[in-house]
Design a protein around this motif. Structure first.
Motif, PDB file in Angstrom:
ATOM      1  N   GLU A   1       9.658 -43.182  -4.772  1.00 53.60           N
ATOM      2  CA  GLU A   1      10.993 -42.426  -4.586  1.00 53.60           C
ATOM      3  C   GLU A   1      11.836 -42.171  -6.098  1.00 53.60           C
ATOM      4  OE1 GLU A   1      15.140 -42.357  -3.653  1.00 53.60           O
ATOM      5  OE2 GLU A   1      14.356 -44.633  -4.399  1.00 53.60           O
ATOM      6  N   ARG A   2      12.088 -41.218  -5.969  1.00 51.99           N
ATOM      7  CA  ARG A   2      13.428 -40.990  -7.524  1.00 51.99           C
ATOM      8  C   ARG A   2      13.979 -41.541  -7.739  1.00 51.99           C
ATOM      9  NH1 ARG A   2      13.314 -35.857 -10.011  1.00 51.99           N
ATOM     10  NH2 ARG A   2      12.109 -35.311  -7.950  1.00 51.99           N
ATOM     11  N   SER A   3      15.384 -42.038  -7.243  1.00 50.24           N
ATOM     12  CA  SER A   3      16.188 -42.940  -7.331  1.00 50.24           C
ATOM     13  C   SER A   3      16.601 -44.725  -7.938  1.00 50.24           C
ATOM     14  CB  SER A   3      17.493 -42.953  -6.765  1.00 50.24           C
ATOM     15  OG  SER A   3      16.986 -43.888  -5.690  1.00 50.24           O
ATOM     16  N   MET A   4      14.903 -45.507  -7.370  1.00 52.48           N
ATOM     17  CA  MET A   4      14.282 -46.577  -7.371  1.00 52.48           C
ATOM     18  C   MET A   4      13.285 -46.310  -8.693  1.00 52.48           C
ATOM     19  SD  MET A   4      13.571 -48.539  -4.070  1.00 52.48           S
ATOM     20  CE  MET A   4      12.177 -47.501  -2.662  1.00 52.48           C
TER      21      MET A   4
ATOM     22  N   ALA B   1      15.198 -46.980 -16.490  1.00 53.14           N
ATOM     23  CA  ALA B   1      16.416 -47.905 -16.823  1.00 53.14           C
ATOM     24  C   ALA B   1      16.799 -48.413 -17.587  1.00 53.14           C
ATOM     25  CB  ALA B   1      17.434 -46.838 -15.939  1.00 53.14           C
ATOM     26  N   HIS B   2      15.792 -49.703 -16.725  1.00 53.55           N
ATOM     27  CA  HIS B   2      16.422 -51.188 -16.984  1.00 53.55           C
ATOM     28  C   HIS B   2      15.255 -51.363 -18.189  1.00 53.55           C
ATOM     29  CE1 HIS B   2      16.089 -55.248 -16.211  1.00 53.55           C
ATOM     30  NE2 HIS B   2      14.530 -55.399 -16.241  1.00 53.55           N
ATOM     31  N   GLU B   3      14.576 -50.550 -17.887  1.00 57.16           N
ATOM     32  CA  GLU B   3      12.989 -51.317 -19.595  1.00 57.16           C
ATOM     33  C   GLU B   3      13.560 -49.757 -20.584  1.00 57.16           C
ATOM     34  OE1 GLU B   3      10.595 -53.223 -18.997  1.00 57.16           O
ATOM     35  OE2 GLU B   3      11.193 -53.129 -16.916  1.00 57.16           O
ATOM     36  N   ILE B   4      14.397 -49.120 -20.330  1.00 57.91           N
ATOM     37  CA  ILE B   4      14.309 -47.877 -21.139  1.00 57.91           C
ATOM     38  C   ILE B   4      16.028 -49.395 -21.737  1.00 57.91           C
ATOM     39  CG2 ILE B   4      15.989 -46.016 -21.772  1.00 57.91           C
ATOM     40  CD1 ILE B   4      14.336 -44.572 -20.015  1.00 57.91           C
ATOM     41  N   ALA B   5      16.357 -49.770 -21.794  1.00 51.48           N
ATOM     42  CA  ALA B   5      17.336 -51.113 -21.873  1.00 51.48           C
ATOM     43  C   ALA B   5      17.241 -51.778 -22.617  1.00 51.48           C
ATOM     44  CB  ALA B   5      18.274 -51.446 -20.833  1.00 51.48           C
ATOM     45  N   HIS B   6      15.929 -52.121 -22.063  1.00 50.74           N
ATOM     46  CA  HIS B   6      15.539 -52.935 -22.984  1.00 50.74           C
ATOM     47  C   HIS B   6      14.952 -52.081 -24.556  1.00 50.74           C
ATOM     48  CE1 HIS B   6      14.941 -56.717 -20.406  1.00 50.74           C
ATOM     49  NE2 HIS B   6      14.392 -56.069 -19.854  1.00 50.74           N
ATOM     50  N   ILE B   7      14.133 -51.217 -24.387  1.00 49.73           N
ATOM     51  CA  ILE B   7      14.099 -50.865 -26.018  1.00 49.73           C
ATOM     52  C   ILE B   7      14.940 -50.360 -26.591  1.00 49.73           C
ATOM     53  CG2 ILE B   7      13.354 -48.497 -26.713  1.00 49.73           C
ATOM     54  CD1 ILE B   7      10.488 -50.290 -25.022  1.00 49.73           C
TER      55      ILE B   7
ATOM     56  N   ALA C   1      21.302 -50.249 -16.788  1.00 49.93           N
ATOM     57  CA  ALA C   1      21.017 -49.857 -16.417  1.00 49.93           C
ATOM     58  C   ALA C   1      22.465 -48.891 -15.752  1.00 49.93           C
ATOM     59  CB  ALA C   1      20.113 -49.655 -15.461  1.00 49.93           C
ATOM     60  N   ALA C   2      22.866 -50.263 -14.638  1.00 54.18           N
ATOM     61  CA  ALA C   2      24.111 -50.095 -13.663  1.00 54.18           C
ATOM     62  C   ALA C   2      24.741 -49.018 -14.595  1.00 54.18           C
ATOM     63  CB  ALA C   2      24.620 -50.515 -13.152  1.00 54.18           C
ATOM     64  N   ARG C   3      25.254 -49.337 -15.497  1.00 49.31           N
ATOM     65  CA  ARG C   3      26.891 -47.983 -16.546  1.00 49.31           C
ATOM     66  C   ARG C   3      26.580 -46.917 -16.566  1.00 49.31           C
ATOM     67  NH1 ARG C   3      27.138 -53.290 -19.851  1.00 49.31           N
ATOM     68  NH2 ARG C   3      26.028 -52.333 -20.919  1.00 49.31           N
ATOM     69  N   ALA C   4      24.762 -47.043 -17.087  1.00 44.74           N
ATOM     70  CA  ALA C   4      23.854 -45.342 -16.942  1.00 44.74           C
ATOM     71  C   ALA C   4      23.850 -44.736 -15.803  1.00 44.74           C
ATOM     72  CB  ALA C   4      23.250 -45.795 -17.547  1.00 44.74           C
ATOM     73  N   GLY C   5      24.740 -45.513 -14.247  1.00 44.00           N
ATOM     74  CA  GLY C   5      24.840 -44.479 -13.437  1.00 44.00           C
ATOM     75  C   GLY C   5      23.247 -44.027 -12.854  1.00 44.00           C
ATOM     76  N   TYR C   6      22.400 -46.273 -12.097  1.00 46.92           N
ATOM     77  CA  TYR C   6      21.462 -46.092 -12.106  1.00 46.92           C
ATOM     78  C   TYR C   6      21.188 -47.861 -11.644  1.00 46.92           C
ATOM     79  CZ  TYR C   6      19.816 -42.602 -14.835  1.00 46.92           C
ATOM     80  OH  TYR C   6      19.505 -40.978 -15.413  1.00 46.92           O
TER      81      TYR C   6
END
Length: 440
Positions: free
Chosen positions: A279-282, A288-294, A367-372
């Protein structure tokens, strides 16, 4: 063009998705600012309004975080790691345990007729195994000598532990000072320099061999179909988070639902994609969560702390792997490695786990701030029963790398939204074929 939140088809002139009202994929010129109308005041739930992604904001870009500020992000864990591996903290713990044992035995018998004889024999044992300039009588305060029995044992254990711990902490430096006042300073500086040099080398080694290590662990490059599906999503998310370039994505064919960020790479398992139903959004929320770690260099910070205490962690790993073996050699190794295990497991690892939990909360917020946020919420709700596991015991609470699942969901909730239990919304999203990354 398709919406990266719900998968609906968009026209080139669309500024918002007509289905979910989210912003379409944008180039790296976008960044965040506070949500419209937000003035920093608390909302009805007492939470500060989080800055939200805004496509109309002026262009900006940020590189991934790297530098001294990142390496000093967790100072208490770094100091504990330094003390454990280089500044004789395990020796202090070992002496403290020896002092507690001998002090308790001496305090137990000191008040009776056998007291003097027991104390003299304990002196012989102490001189044989721990030749220190300390007599057993010095481990006992006057009250313990007079009382004896259980109370004397408790007083003797506490006083003996403190006495020998202080001796183990001060005696090596005092002996060096007596030989030459410069030697303690030179030794301390040399140990710190060696620790930093080893840590820097280990972090760079881990960074530049990371791809090979991940391949050996089972990760692989995305196939053509996977690349067409996921790489645009990673690029869009990275642009929204202000990264100059998206991190490489690797796929692990394991059926366990996992996703993690290394120093430079993101790894997601097929098990995670299958549980989320593609599912796309999930999937976007998880990425997004993992990219925030990066972006925040969380893997670098964790590797840095482990690298400082690398000698102690090596002993810890060896002892952990040999814990089930029997025999005199393994018993002696366990006896001498015991204090190292105590320092690593009860001091260094809890402090590092605390930093990891804070990093997880920060990645959720990012991730939430980026819209996800909605996608991440639904992904967590879908994975909740098997994501973090039970939180009981030392390993699942103090050493847990993730915050409690339900509290992560609470932090992602939007003011005024409806979030009933059980998480039926996530299940309905997962079953909706219109939101799949591809159609059956």
């Amino acid at each position: 063009m398709y919406c990266d939140q719900c998968g609906s088809r968009l026209s080139q002139a669309s500024s918002r998705c007509p289905n979910c009202d989210s912003a379409p994929p944008l180039p790296p010129s976008a960044h965040f600012r506070s949500r419209p109308g937000g003035d920093g005041a608390d909302d009805a739930r007492g939470k500060k309004p989080e800055p939200r992604f805004d496509p109309a904001a002026p262009p900006t870009q940020r590189s991934r975080r790297w530098g001294p500020s990142l390496l000093l992000e967790n100072p208490w864990a770094n100091l504990a790691a330094l003390a454990t591996a280089w500044l004789n903290l395990p020796l202090v713990v070992l002496f403290s345990a020896i002092g507690a044992i001998f002090g308790a035995v001496a305090g137990l018998f000191s008040g009776g007729l056998a007291g003097p004889g027991v104390l003299s024999r304990l002196d012989l044992v102490l001189d044989l195994f721990v030749p220190l300039p300390v007599d057993v009588e010095e481990l006992l305060p006057t009250a313990s000598v007079l009382i004896g029995g259980t109370i004397g044992a408790i007083i003797g254990a506490v006083n003996g532990a403190l006495n020998l711990a202080y001796t183990g902490l001060v005696a090596p430096w005092t002996l060096l000072w007596q030989l030459n006042p410069v030697w303690p300073i030179a030794l301390l500086a040399g140990q710190v320099v060696c620790a930093l040099a080893l840590a820097i080398g280990y972090v760079f080694y881990t960074r530049y061999t990371e791809r090979s290590a991940l391949y050996l662990a089972g990760a692989r490059r995305p196939s053509r179909r996977e690349a067409e599906l996921f790489l645009p999503m990673v690029a869009t998310i990275s642009a929204r988070m202000g990264l100059r370039s998206p991190p490489p994505l690797l796929i692990d064919d394991s059926r366990a639902p996992k996703a993690y960020a290394a120093i430079q790479h993101i790894v997601i398992t097929r098990g995670m994609l299958e549980v989320l139903g593609y599912e796309r959004s999930m999937v976007s929320g998880v990425l997004a969560h993992e990219i925030a770690h990066i972006k925040h260099g969380d893997a670098v910070a964790g590797t840095w702390t482990k690298a400082i205490a690398l000698p102690a962690f090596l002993v810890f790993e060896i002892a952990y792997r040999l814990r089930a073996r029997s025999g005199l050699f393994f018993a002696l190794f366990a006896l001498f490695a015991w204090s190292v295990l105590v320092c690593v497991r009860l001091v260094v690892m809890p402090l590092n786990a605390s930093r990891s939990r804070r990093a997880e909360e920060r990645a959720d917020r990012e991730a939430a701030r980026a819209g996800y946020g909605t996608g991440l919420y639904n992904a967590l709700a879908t994975l909740g029963t098997g994501f973090d596991g039970a939180r009981t015991g030392w390993d699942r609470t103090v050493l847990a790398s993730h915050p409690p699942f339900e509290l992560r969901l609470e932090a992602l909730e939007e003011p005024g939204g409806l979030y009933p239990l059980p998480n039926s919304h996530a299940a309905s999203v997962r079953r909706d074929p219109d939101t799949r990354l591809y159609k059956d």
